[in-house]
Design a protein around this motif. Structure first.
Motif, PDB file in Angstrom:
ATOM      1  N   TYR A  84      61.423  10.702  30.975  1.00 23.58           N
ATOM      2  CA  TYR A  84      61.376  10.254  32.389  1.00 23.58           C
ATOM      3  C   TYR A  84      62.805  10.844  32.819  1.00 23.58           C
TER       4      TYR A  84
ATOM      5  N   LEU B 227      55.309   7.842  37.300  1.00 23.03           N
ATOM      6  CA  LEU B 227      56.289   8.103  36.213  1.00 23.03           C
ATOM      7  C   LEU B 227      56.159   9.574  36.018  1.00 23.03           C
ATOM      8  N   GLY B 228      54.951   9.993  35.749  1.00 24.37           N
ATOM      9  CA  GLY B 228      54.615  11.443  35.262  1.00 24.37           C
ATOM     10  C   GLY B 228      55.271  12.647  36.028  1.00 24.37           C
ATOM     11  N   SER B 229      55.072  12.522  37.437  1.00 20.80           N
ATOM     12  CA  SER B 229      55.638  13.487  38.227  1.00 20.80           C
ATOM     13  C   SER B 229      57.125  13.638  38.537  1.00 20.80           C
ATOM     14  N   ALA B 230      57.730  12.565  37.922  1.00 16.87           N
ATOM     15  CA  ALA B 230      59.308  12.698  37.749  1.00 16.87           C
ATOM     16  C   ALA B 230      59.728  12.870  36.493  1.00 16.87           C
ATOM     17  N   SER B 231      58.991  13.368  35.502  1.00 22.17           N
ATOM     18  CA  SER B 231      59.314  13.472  34.046  1.00 22.17           C
ATOM     19  C   SER B 231      59.241  14.973  33.710  1.00 22.17           C
TER      20      SER B 231
ATOM     21  N   SER C 101      58.196  17.379  30.669  1.00 21.35           N
ATOM     22  CA  SER C 101      57.318  17.709  29.608  1.00 21.35           C
ATOM     23  C   SER C 101      57.919  17.844  28.282  1.00 21.35           C
TER      24      SER C 101
ATOM     25  N   GLY D 219      51.899  12.934  45.283  1.00 18.82           N
ATOM     26  CA  GLY D 219      51.502  12.571  43.796  1.00 18.82           C
ATOM     27  C   GLY D 219      51.821  13.820  42.883  1.00 18.82           C
ATOM     28  N   ARG D 220      50.903  14.422  42.094  1.00 17.91           N
ATOM     29  CA  ARG D 220      51.215  15.416  41.043  1.00 17.91           C
ATOM     30  C   ARG D 220      51.353  16.856  41.874  1.00 17.91           C
TER      31      ARG D 220
ATOM     32  N   GLU E 222      59.810   4.980  42.324  1.00 19.35           N
ATOM     33  CA  GLU E 222      58.746   6.012  41.584  1.00 19.35           C
ATOM     34  C   GLU E 222      57.864   6.912  42.536  1.00 19.35           C
TER      35      GLU E 222
ATOM     36  N   SER F 279      60.165  10.225  44.256  1.00 17.94           N
ATOM     37  CA  SER F 279      60.353  11.606  43.727  1.00 17.94           C
ATOM     38  C   SER F 279      59.279  12.423  43.826  1.00 17.94           C
ATOM     39  N   ALA F 280      58.036  11.921  44.016  1.00 21.71           N
ATOM     40  CA  ALA F 280      56.937  12.664  44.351  1.00 21.71           C
ATOM     41  C   ALA F 280      56.350  12.742  45.705  1.00 21.71           C
TER      42      ALA F 280
ATOM     43  N   ASP G  93      52.472  20.696  34.227  1.00 20.31           N
ATOM     44  CA  ASP G  93      53.256  20.013  35.262  1.00 20.31           C
ATOM     45  C   ASP G  93      53.033  20.376  36.626  1.00 20.31           C
TER      46      ASP G  93
END
Lengths: 273, 242, 273, 242
Positions: free
Chosen positions: A173, A208-212, A214, C175-176, C207, C210-211, D62
């Motif tokens: 993250y 959190l995913g979109s600011a992390s 991979s 979102g994503r 959170e 950032s998206a 991603d």
């Protein structure tokens, strides 16, 4: 357990003399890893500051770890000039590749996209461009009489940074520091220290995913509590201004810098060793 | 009402920002930051003030790459630059003094100047020291050039230079500064004595307008509490405890 | 109230004949806006699908709104070929600028960075490149005998998309779909429909922030409940497969397409007034 | 154990993926997707399977830009392409039939092929129809070329072609396919009759290995439940209710 999750010593031991290393400017700075490189007396690093640098580059230069620095600027901000940096440049013990902030980003973005170069506006007529043998001016192929600078891709051997958390799969993250993604994508390997390792999959978490980052881009993770100290980690801890001030004062000359680093590393050795 | 020198500078810079939409302010820039906030507090056109390094909405930027891309898209109307040296062609030196690369005095480096100076329509030069050490005939190193050949893509460039003594405008065609006004208590001779380059001097130079009481109210009530977040020391020094 | 927040009709009325419009591939698709363009009988759109398209481009082409489509591919996915698209190409009523997915992204990223062109690997020897008069092959200035394609920046007049929410300041949570940021940054104007407008500042939320897309890039926002229907909005509602199937069937020829659209727009008119 | 044709294809493709690290699978590709999952279920080297369009971890990417950048960085080892037409030089046509641009039959378009085919080391061509309509002497439109001039940057390219009849490898130097194995129940003559281009034919062509019971267990127990998420109809058709 994912094999990318290890300890800080084993990360540091993989970073050899002469490596090209990218570090982010003024937050997410991997101070713990930096101290490890100083302790291991790593030499001839090619440091890429993204796009500028403060305490860590100055410290690595003062400790003799760096032979080349590619940067848009090194400064201790409100604490003044980066004196180890300035002194090394005056003496010629470190080669400086002066850039401008967006040129560093653009070079990394070129590497991220797997393209060998990228054009960028500005630069023409500056002594920054005039002194960069690796930058060129070409004619825009889509417009008559439109000179434009082109910059080669920057591909670091390692991106090093500190982040709030990683998960067991190796996802990290980042929070707001989206530039860290560019750095990791652009680099051959990425080593990350984190405050903690969490039990859930970060990428599964909608927000959190979109600011992390991979796990695909992460080659090593180690827990380092307060890993950005004495710098800050946004949302987690603030700057330790007293220590920063003490560094800025000590770094004015090499002797007091040496003593300061001895104490600083000694403290670290007692605390983590 | 009495005012601090900093308040005069804030007020002077703010006048340069009227009618703009998006003003970006760099690091370590409390006076330009305050000026941008002052301009926004009384202008309907200003849609966004971006303060680089601020983590607070609405002043935060999306990211550092975003700032530079945004400038290239033409979405930043004004930005501020300073310089260890600035010369009469508005060339800026942020890199150091002496023979490059092993300069006697090395400053930080060009930062974003070699790019933003080309792309932001109104770049306001600001320096709190007005001496011949700073305002030199020719900079030792051009971190960012003040002017460019006609075929170089350059929608932006120098617009004004603000110092504790005076306000200059910059004429891009003539490639030189022009003295626009002198701050109260200072003189043309003082400006000339402390400036290492030639500049256009009108027959009569007006005095810089001092901030009126409404402006000072705005600075102290609206601007000070906001600027105290990124610049607590500055705010304390000028306005005391906040 | 922020003046960028308005209603869907006023957004549609600002989109003139001949506009270059970017829409995202298969989610966040602004179906409500698309129906509005059909109703208003907008003509000669230059559609840029990012990077591919499905129902909306096919529908806009069938309704006669499009004169040029720049795309890496148009397909109804599991529902089959995009027949209005294919038929228009056969007849020559629509000009197709065939691309490959990363070329569309790279062109938009060039516009985002304010650079006039960008190099890209691949493409050389394909009929895609051979048929694009606006693509070129140049010599990599940093390497001998290394031909590389260069693509001009793509700057749409409008990016149109649908998103889960916006705030009063005009910030939009994506979102994503991070690609929507590139599209907005690259475009002259961006119009967004959202499911709802929230009372807090989205950018202040650690959170969500950032998206999200800053209001700086957003020129108009309107609430459109189920604005992606019959397509999906990830995390909010799924595809309406029955309606998609019925479209795919009807769009096989122009007459049944016309009837379908009449019913479809009629339903819309009754529902939204 | 009896097996479905799809299971044979899954098993055949999975063998081609052994020892890789990162395999990416495009849209509308249930058989390649299943093959990648099967390979991952028994290979320690496979670090990531990216299934384009999947919203579920760990198969999600991603973002779409990320996939293409990732390929250019050399971080994708295998990818799958299909084609409305494929010719003997492994040129792929995803664009349409007839004279471009106003083709008689227009398919979707090149999608990522004109890029990924150059950059991913092992591109596996897969088509569920093995006819002379598909496997033509020369494609009408080269969406992505199978081979390139020596000075063209091309770390990637065609590696194999899998059909319901057989498995071909591709020889990049000779620029032609080679028949590697024939699926049980089919013959060289059948392959030749249904293939519109010439290919290398070894003196003796082995039969494609059928999936053993352990493989079928893995497919049915490990792969099927995962692939049912993006491809419910496919999973239902092959394995019944899940």
């Amino acid at each position: 357990m994912n094999e990318t999750i290890t300890d800080i010593i084993s990360l540091i031991n993989q970073i050899n003399d002469g490596s090209k290393i990218a570090i982010f400017k003024d937050c997410s700075v991997p101070m713990s890893l930096g101290r490890g490189l100083i302790k291991r007396q790593v030499r001839n690093l090619h440091l890429v500051t993204v796009p500028t640098g403060s305490f860590l580059p100055d410290m690595l230069i003062g400790a003799g770890c760096v032979s080349t620095i590619e940067t848009a600027g090194v400064s201790l901000g409100e604490f003044g000039l980066a004196n180890r940096f300035g002194s090394a440049i005056k003496e010629g013990s470190v080669t400086v590749l002066d850039a401008t902030c967006p040129a560093i980003y653009a070079g990394l973005q070129a590497s991220e996209k797997g393209i060998p170069f990228i054009p960028l506006r500005g630069l023409i007529g500056s002594d920054v461009l005039a002194n960069r043998g690796d930058f060129q001016i070409i004619d825009n192929p889509f417009e008559r009489d439109d000179p434009i600078a082109v910059l080669p891709a920057i591909q670091p051997d390692f991106t090093l940074f500190h982040a709030p958390m990683a998960d067991q799969a190796g996802n990290v993250y980042l929070g707001r520091q989206a530039e860290l993604k560019i750095m990791a994508h652009a680099s051959k390997k990425t080593f990350v220290t984190v405050e903690k390792i969490v039990d859930f999959n970060i990428m599964d978490h909608e927000e959190l995913g979109s600011a992390s980052l991979s796990h695909l881009y992460v080659d090593g993770i180690a827990v380092a509590s307060n890993g950005s100290w004495p710098l800050n980690l946004p949302g987690h801890y603030d700057y330790d201004r007293k220590t920063m001030q003490s560094y800025a004062h000590a770094a004015k000359n090499q002797e007091t810098f040496n003593s300061w680093v001895d104490i600083y590393l000694g403290k670290e050795l007692r605390e983590t060793g | 009402m009495t005012y601090a020198t900093e308040e005069l500078l804030i007020s002077t810079i703010a006048h340069l920002l009227d009618g703009l939409k998006h003003i970006a302010v760099g690091v370590l820039s409390p006076i330009p930051g305050s000026a941008a906030l002052l301009a926004a507090s009384r202008s309907a056109t200003i849609k966004k003030i971006s303060i680089i390094g601020s983590m607070k909405e609405p002043y935060r930027l999306d990211g550092a790459v975003d700032l530079f891309d945004c400038a290239a898209q033409g979405r930043i109307d004004a930005f501020f630059l300073s310089g260890g040296q600035i010369d009469g062609q508005a060339n800026v030196n942020l890199t150091g003094i002496g023979q490059y690369p092993n300069q006697d005095t090395r400053w930080s480096g060009a930062f974003g100047s070699a790019y933003l100076y080309f792309l932001v329509p109104k770049v306001i030069l600001f320096r709190e020291e007005h001496t011949r050490r700073v305002f030199v005939p020719k900079v030792d190193f051009i971190s960012a050039p003040g002017t460019s050949a006609p075929n170089v893509y350059r929608p932006g460039g120098p617009y004004a230079l603000v110092t504790p003594l005076c306000l200059f405008s910059f004429n891009r065609t003539k490639e030189c500064f022009r003295l626009e006004s002198i701050h109260p208590g200072h003189t043309v001779e003082e400006v000339r004595d402390n400036t290492g380059f030639d500049f256009d001097l009108p027959a009569s130079v007006p005095e810089t307008a001092i901030p009126d009481s409404q402006t000072l109210q705005l600075i102290r009530n609206e601007v000070a509490p906001i600027i105290a977040d990124p610049y607590p020391d500055f705010a304390r020094k000028i306005w005391g405890s906040n």
